[in-house]
Design an enzyme around this catalytic site. Structure first.
Site, PDB file in Angstrom:
ATOM      1  N   ASN A   7       0.867  -1.177   0.000  1.00 23.86           N
ATOM      2  CA  ASN A   7       0.000   0.000   0.000  1.00 23.86           C
ATOM      3  C   ASN A   7       0.909   1.233   0.000  1.00 23.86           C
ATOM      4  O   ASN A   7       1.434   1.634   1.021  1.00 23.86           O
ATOM      5  CB  ASN A   7      -0.884  -0.038   1.255  1.00 23.86           C
ATOM      6  CG  ASN A   7      -1.804   1.154   1.349  1.00 23.86           C
ATOM      7  OD1 ASN A   7      -1.762   2.060   0.514  1.00 23.86           O
ATOM      8  ND2 ASN A   7      -2.632   1.174   2.380  1.00 23.86           N
ATOM      9  N   ARG A  91      -2.619  -2.142  -3.412  1.00 20.19           N
ATOM     10  CA  ARG A  91      -3.776  -1.283  -3.235  1.00 20.19           C
ATOM     11  C   ARG A  91      -3.637  -0.121  -4.207  1.00 20.19           C
ATOM     12  O   ARG A  91      -2.599   0.555  -4.224  1.00 20.19           O
ATOM     13  CB  ARG A  91      -3.812  -0.750  -1.813  1.00 20.19           C
ATOM     14  CG  ARG A  91      -4.939   0.226  -1.628  1.00 20.19           C
ATOM     15  CD  ARG A  91      -4.866   0.916  -0.292  1.00 20.19           C
ATOM     16  NE  ARG A  91      -5.976   1.836  -0.153  1.00 20.19           N
ATOM     17  CZ  ARG A  91      -5.931   2.958   0.528  1.00 20.19           C
ATOM     18  NH1 ARG A  91      -4.822   3.311   1.138  1.00 20.19           N
ATOM     19  NH2 ARG A  91      -6.987   3.728   0.602  1.00 20.19           N
ATOM     20  N   HIS A 180     -12.720   3.456   0.087  1.00 22.57           N
ATOM     21  CA  HIS A 180     -12.743   2.398   1.123  1.00 22.57           C
ATOM     22  C   HIS A 180     -13.467   1.148   0.621  1.00 22.57           C
ATOM     23  O   HIS A 180     -13.999   0.365   1.419  1.00 22.57           O
ATOM     24  CB  HIS A 180     -13.485   2.852   2.405  1.00 22.57           C
ATOM     25  CG  HIS A 180     -12.829   3.943   3.181  1.00 22.57           C
ATOM     26  ND1 HIS A 180     -13.546   4.975   3.758  1.00 22.57           N
ATOM     27  CD2 HIS A 180     -11.535   4.172   3.505  1.00 22.57           C
ATOM     28  CE1 HIS A 180     -12.718   5.794   4.396  1.00 22.57           C
ATOM     29  NE2 HIS A 180     -11.490   5.321   4.254  1.00 22.57           N
ATOM     30  N   ARG A 241     -11.106  16.227   7.758  1.00 22.73           N
ATOM     31  CA  ARG A 241     -11.835  16.660   6.550  1.00 22.73           C
ATOM     32  C   ARG A 241     -13.232  17.138   6.898  1.00 22.73           C
ATOM     33  O   ARG A 241     -13.886  16.573   7.777  1.00 22.73           O
ATOM     34  CB  ARG A 241     -11.949  15.490   5.557  1.00 22.73           C
ATOM     35  CG  ARG A 241     -10.632  15.146   4.912  1.00 22.73           C
ATOM     36  CD  ARG A 241     -10.759  13.907   4.035  1.00 22.73           C
ATOM     37  NE  ARG A 241      -9.698  12.978   4.355  1.00 22.73           N
ATOM     38  CZ  ARG A 241      -9.697  11.685   4.045  1.00 22.73           C
ATOM     39  NH1 ARG A 241     -10.707  11.158   3.391  1.00 22.73           N
ATOM     40  NH2 ARG A 241      -8.689  10.914   4.378  1.00 22.73           N
ATOM     41  N   GLU A 384      -8.143  -4.729   5.433  1.00 18.20           N
ATOM     42  CA  GLU A 384      -8.004  -4.444   4.011  1.00 18.20           C
ATOM     43  C   GLU A 384      -6.867  -5.255   3.388  1.00 18.20           C
ATOM     44  O   GLU A 384      -6.963  -5.676   2.243  1.00 18.20           O
ATOM     45  CB  GLU A 384      -7.788  -2.935   3.802  1.00 18.20           C
ATOM     46  CG  GLU A 384      -9.083  -2.163   4.040  1.00 18.20           C
ATOM     47  CD  GLU A 384      -8.892  -0.667   4.149  1.00 18.20           C
ATOM     48  OE1 GLU A 384      -8.435  -0.217   5.226  1.00 18.20           O
ATOM     49  OE2 GLU A 384      -9.195   0.046   3.185  1.00 18.20           O
TER      50      GLU A 384
END
Ligand code: ADP
Length: 396
Positions: A7, A91, A180, A241, A384
């Protein structure tokens, strides 16, 4: 088969070497501050001590070389030679409309990922650097790209189109993509199994609440709507965010504060969310501590976060005309009992009653609702890396 999961971020590289049969991570680690002077590799073999190596890593290829050396090291390595690595799963953040599933990496796929760079200028180029570096260093090993956006490609147009002139979709593919996806797919499947229902005949809402946060409505195993949008800035209030705001606020702040568009985007991505609202932290552990000490701004930020999660769940209950299981996952969703308890207080209309003692559980699969509860709510830890390893083996 042993699968190396990579990743790659802009200045970091996370990895795991996973045995696909036992599904155990033989080693996990991260290279940080790549290309920033002194970089750092943290490598932990399964059952062993963490090894920290500080050394300059001028680029991702050097970092991957360090990772491969660590994996085969005499002392803290977990394999004897690189030939034991059967495949690499990468990823990749953005697959645009081109990739609705994971795919074996070929030259054409690399080109297609590059074509999506515009849509994720911070992430896709870094992912490509990782792919190319692995191709150079472990030649001939099959590689698979697993996209954050792929799972959401099943959304209907009514969910993904914005209310702007159609030419912007035609010209630039401006639409909701969602992110996601690997986590939402993994968690929804496992939540259906765990609740004893058939995924092909199910209504599941996955709340992936981490530093970045998104919620997905999964109908019969397919994503039909999700809260992030064209970029991961949209939707819920997150760690730093803003999530959805009235777009006119951008113009208003620009004029009042004499800021340019880059400054405002930085403000919305990095200085907003619960961090900006509370002036305390983006981390819910700090927010909880501040609330316990009577900090009103932290309390308000927490309440806004929870309220937005609850309203999003409500929207997806409407979209699916009901819900069977609501699953909480990721850093906040798996660990913060107060977030889960407060969200569930909004769900009385679904007949949700949770067992407060069970709700104190952290990061474990557990059904939180009582047997009388007409809708099920659970904690479902995400993984993940394992999902990427499974996809990789599945494709090969
Ligand atoms: P990401 O992958 O988006 O960076 P994670 O899913 O790892 O984020 O979530 C990280 C966040 O999880 C932290 O910022 C923190 O807010 C939250 N978190 C982690 N542990 C706890 C805890 N014990 N209690 C409350 N929140 C926690």
């Amino acid at each position: 088969m042993k699968v190396l999961v990579i990743n790659c971020g802009s200045s970091s590289l996370k990895y795991q070497l996973i045995d696909s049969v036992s599904e155990i991570a033989l080693a996990v680690g991260i290279c940080e501050r790549i290309g920033q002077g002194i970089s750092c590799l943290k490598h932990t073999p399964n059952g062993g001590e963490k090894v920290v190596i500080e050394t300059p890593m001028e680029n991702h290829e050097v970092a991957i070389k360090m990772v491969l050396d660590a994996l085969t090291d005499k002392n803290h390595g977990v394999i004897k030679s690189l030939e034991e690595i059967g495949a690499v799963g990468h990823r990749v953040v953005h697959g645009g409309e081109k990739f609705a599933t994971s795919t074996i990496i070929t030259d054409e796929v690399i080109q297609a990922i590059e074509d999506c760079n515009d849509l994720a200028p911070l992430h896709n180029p870094a992912n490509l650097i990782g792919i190319r570096a692995c191709a150079n260093l472990i030649k001939g090993v099959p590689m698979v790209a697993v996209f954050d956006t792929a799972f959401h490609q099943t959304m209907p147009a009514k969910a993904y189109l914005y209310g702007i002139p159609h030419e912007y979709y035609d010209k630039y593919k401006i639409r909701k993509y969602g992110f996601h996806g690997t986590s939402h797919s993994f968690v929804s499947k496992r939540a259906a199994e765990f609740a004893g229902i058939d995924i092909n005949n199910s209504k599941i809402i996955v709340c992936h609440l981490g530093n970045g946060a998104s919620i997905t409505a999964v109908l019969n195993g397919k994503s039909i709507d999700t809260s992030m949008g064209f970029t991961p800035l949209a939707g819920l209030v997150m760690g730093t965010r803003s999530g959805n705001i009235d777009p006119s606020i951008i113009e208003f702040i620009a004029k009042k504060e004499n800021k340019n568009i880059d400054q405002i985007m930085n403000l919305l991505n990095k200085e907003s969310g619960v961090q900006g609202m509370s002036d305390v932290s983006s981390d819910f552990r700090d927010i909880n501590d501040a609330m316990d000490n009577g900090n009103e701004m932290a309390r308000t930020a927490f309440d806004v976060f929870v309220y937005r999660v609850a309203k999003c769940i409500g929207g997806y209950v409407a979209a699916m005309n009901g819900v069977d299981v609501i699953a909480f996952t990721a850093g906040v969703g798996e660990n913060d009992h107060k977030v889960r308890e407060d969200v569930c207080q909004y769900l009385g209309y679904l007949g949700v009653t949770i067992d407060l003692e069970k709700n104190m559980t952290r990061s474990k699969e557990i059904m939180l609702t009582t047997p009388e509860s007409t809708t099920k709510v659970c904690i479902m830890p995400t993984n993940e890396e394992l999902a990427i390893a499974r996809e990789t083996v599945g494709l090969l």
